[in-house]
Design an enzyme around this catalytic site. Structure first.
Site, PDB file in Angstrom:
ATOM      1  N   HIS A  79      -9.570 121.987  50.106  1.00  0.00           N
ATOM      2  CA  HIS A  79     -10.529 123.369  50.014  1.00  0.00           C
ATOM      3  C   HIS A  79     -12.177 122.806  50.155  1.00  0.00           C
ATOM      4  CE1 HIS A  79     -10.437 120.614  46.263  1.00  0.00           C
ATOM      5  NE2 HIS A  79     -11.533 120.760  46.038  1.00  0.00           N
TER       6      HIS A  79
ATOM      7  N   GLU B 265      -7.498 121.622  39.185  1.00  0.00           N
ATOM      8  CA  GLU B 265      -8.731 122.314  38.857  1.00  0.00           C
ATOM      9  C   GLU B 265      -8.525 123.694  39.168  1.00  0.00           C
ATOM     10  OE1 GLU B 265     -12.104 121.099  41.262  1.00  0.00           O
ATOM     11  OE2 GLU B 265     -10.639 120.907  43.093  1.00  0.00           O
TER      12      GLU B 265
ATOM     13  N   HIS C  97      -8.006 116.223  46.373  1.00  0.00           N
ATOM     14  CA  HIS C  97      -7.833 115.288  45.352  1.00  0.00           C
ATOM     15  C   HIS C  97      -6.293 115.152  45.147  1.00  0.00           C
ATOM     16  CE1 HIS C  97     -11.698 116.852  44.033  1.00  0.00           C
ATOM     17  NE2 HIS C  97     -11.141 118.216  44.066  1.00  0.00           N
TER      18      HIS C  97
ATOM     19  N   ARG D  31     -13.323 113.057  50.971  1.00  0.00           N
ATOM     20  CA  ARG D  31     -13.784 114.105  51.737  1.00  0.00           C
ATOM     21  C   ARG D  31     -13.161 113.877  53.046  1.00  0.00           C
ATOM     22  NH1 ARG D  31     -18.297 112.723  48.536  1.00  0.00           N
ATOM     23  NH2 ARG D  31     -18.836 110.908  49.725  1.00  0.00           N
TER      24      ARG D  31
ATOM     25  N   GLN E 104     -12.802 118.844  50.998  1.00  0.00           N
ATOM     26  CA  GLN E 104     -12.206 117.792  50.299  1.00  0.00           C
ATOM     27  C   GLN E 104     -10.673 118.016  49.643  1.00  0.00           C
ATOM     28  OE1 GLN E 104     -14.404 118.401  46.018  1.00  0.00           O
ATOM     29  NE2 GLN E 104     -16.084 118.055  47.683  1.00  0.00           N
TER      30      GLN E 104
END
Length: 257
Positions: free
Chosen positions: A126, A68, A53, A146, A51
């Site tokens: 990742h 993150e 972001h 995804r 996935q």
């Protein structure tokens, strides 16, 4: 507690999964004092989806940027994390590999050991492998695209993923260890520190405002006795000076940048 197909029926102490459940995530909903930061525990028995972001800059209406980091708490001997690619790849190569399932071989799988810290800038492709217990600190966002999910019957988001994905290797400077020093992340969206016992003067100065406190050992209490948190819990405070660390062991501190 959030059930996931890749979660665990047996969780490490101090957690306990309800009977016949596979718990993959434990969330601490962001409080009004620190709405920008979301903290989770993750427990894996299978691979998570591949996935990516968006950043604040690449997010569109209805999305939110997400950077993150992962702090490895425990890892099986062969545990690993896929972060970035083994070499520079084009969007077309990523798309083709996502469709035929070979994207796993394009990704760089990094061995994961307790104490490792991985910071993931937005746009980093990742996947988390099995056999891991992690603390995840992130921007408050659920925007996930995804690319590949091992045949599981879940929606993929290839078009949006390709629009935000970085097709490069993972920057070596984004990986560190808790042995490298107290400050684990000092990024554009949040800061994360590891302290043992009472924070020093520099940390007190860095956390003058609202923060989240995540004890990994011992407990942290409000000086006025109004709240406490032990291992596996999370405490919100207006500032470090309001907290008593006399019974604390290893503790994570985080706040918005």
């Amino acid at each position: 507690m959030v059930e996931k197909v890749w979660g665990r029926q047996v969780l490490p102490a101090p957690f306990a999964a309800p009977a016949a459940t596979r718990i993959g995530e434990i969330w601490f909903e962001p409080p009004a004092e620190v709405p920008q930061v979301l903290v989770k525990y993750l427990f894996t028995s299978e691979k998570l989806s591949v996935q990516v972001h968006p950043s604040d800059a690449t997010a569109i209406a209805g999305e939110a940027g997400k950077e993150e980091c992962w702090l490895v708490l425990d890892a099986a001997p062969d545990a690993s994390l896929a972060i970035g690619f083994t070499c520079d790849v084009s969007p077309g190569e990523i798309a083709a590999a996502a469709r035929d399932g070979t994207i796993e071989s394009l990704l760089a799988w990094h061995p994961a050991r307790a104490g490792d810290l991985f910071y993931l800038p937005a746009g980093t492709v990742h996947a988390i492998g099995p056999g891991l217990a992690l603390v995840e600190v992130q921007q408050t966002s659920e925007t996930t695209f995804r690319l590949y999910d091992y045949g599981r019957p879940r929606e993929l988001h290839l078009e949006r993923a390709l629009a935000v994905a970085c097709g490069s290797p993972y920057g070596a400077g984004n990986k560190r260890s808790i042995a490298d020093g107290q400050v684990l992340v000092d990024g554009p969206h949040f800061r994360l520190d590891r302290v043992e016992g009472a924070p020093d003067a520099a940390t007190l100065a860095a956390y003058a405002g609202a923060l989240l406190v995540l004890p990994l050992e011992g407990e942290v209490m409000a000086r006025d006795g109004s709240a406490r948190a032990g291992a596996g819990e999370c405490l919100v405070a207006d500032g470090l000076e309001s907290l008593d660390f006399s019974a604390a062991g290893v503790t994570l501190l985080t706040r918005a940048a």
